[in-house]
Design an enzyme around this catalytic site. Structure first.
Site, mmCIF file in Angstrom:
data_model
loop_
_atom_site.group_PDB
_atom_site.id
_atom_site.type_symbol
_atom_site.label_atom_id
_atom_site.label_comp_id
_atom_site.label_asym_id
_atom_site.label_seq_id
_atom_site.Cartn_x
_atom_site.Cartn_y
_atom_site.Cartn_z
ATOM 1 N N VAL A 5 -3.195 3.468 -0.437
ATOM 2 C CA VAL A 5 -3.501 3.048 0.772
ATOM 3 C C VAL A 5 -5.088 3.190 1.117
ATOM 4 O O VAL A 5 -5.376 2.535 1.938
ATOM 5 C CB VAL A 5 -2.614 3.847 1.782
ATOM 6 N N ALA A 33 0.842 -1.002 -0.033
ATOM 7 C CA ALA A 33 0.062 -0.105 0.157
ATOM 8 C C ALA A 33 0.915 1.360 -0.054
ATOM 9 O O ALA A 33 1.779 1.447 0.930
ATOM 10 C CB ALA A 33 -0.946 0.114 1.158
ATOM 11 N N CYS A 34 0.610 2.083 -0.915
ATOM 12 C CA CYS A 34 1.293 3.344 -1.012
ATOM 13 C C CYS A 34 0.355 4.615 -1.102
ATOM 14 O O CYS A 34 -0.768 4.537 -1.009
ATOM 15 C CB CYS A 34 2.154 3.395 -2.373
ATOM 16 N N ASP A 35 0.928 5.762 -1.114
ATOM 17 C CA ASP A 35 0.249 7.071 -0.892
ATOM 18 C C ASP A 35 -0.295 7.178 -2.514
ATOM 19 O O ASP A 35 -1.259 7.508 -2.770
ATOM 20 C CB ASP A 35 1.046 7.979 -0.643
ATOM 21 N N GLY A 68 0.565 5.473 -5.712
ATOM 22 C CA GLY A 68 0.574 4.550 -6.428
ATOM 23 C C GLY A 68 1.802 4.255 -7.464
ATOM 24 O O GLY A 68 1.506 3.770 -8.418
#
Length: 102
Positions: A46, A15-17, A19
């Protein structure tokens, strides 16, 4: 704190901020490291963690948002995108067996 037995992990979510960037590289690295296991590695923002996620890997700065987005799912926070000890432990546990806490 949630936990899961490594043999029950089928979907690992990075999960990232935004993408893109470093987290995409981490997802690619994890796919290579977990090749030959039944674990699917996906990459997602996320705020859009899929409901069928078994383990979430997220930068510590996004950990609270990841927990809010997927309560009850094991979360493995990390500090650095490549070579973080928490990610190395996760890969080793999935390959060798054991419980993943997070």
């Amino acid at each position: 704190m949630a936990s899961i037995d490594s043999k029950d992990v089928r979907k690992l979510v990075v999960a990232c901020d935004a993408g893109m960037g470093s987290s995409v590289m981490l997802a690619s690295q994890l796919r290579k490291q977990l090749k030959g296991t039944p674990v699917e590695v996906v990459h997602t923002p996320v705020n859009s963690i899929p409901e069928d996620a078994d383990v979430i890997v997220s930068h510590v700065g996004l950990a609270d948002r990841a927990r809010a987005s997927a309560p009850g799912v094991v979360l493995v926070p990390f500090q650095i995108f490549i070579g973080d000890p928490a990610v190395a432990r996760l890969v080793a546990t999935i390959k060798n067996g054991g419980t993943i806490d997070g």
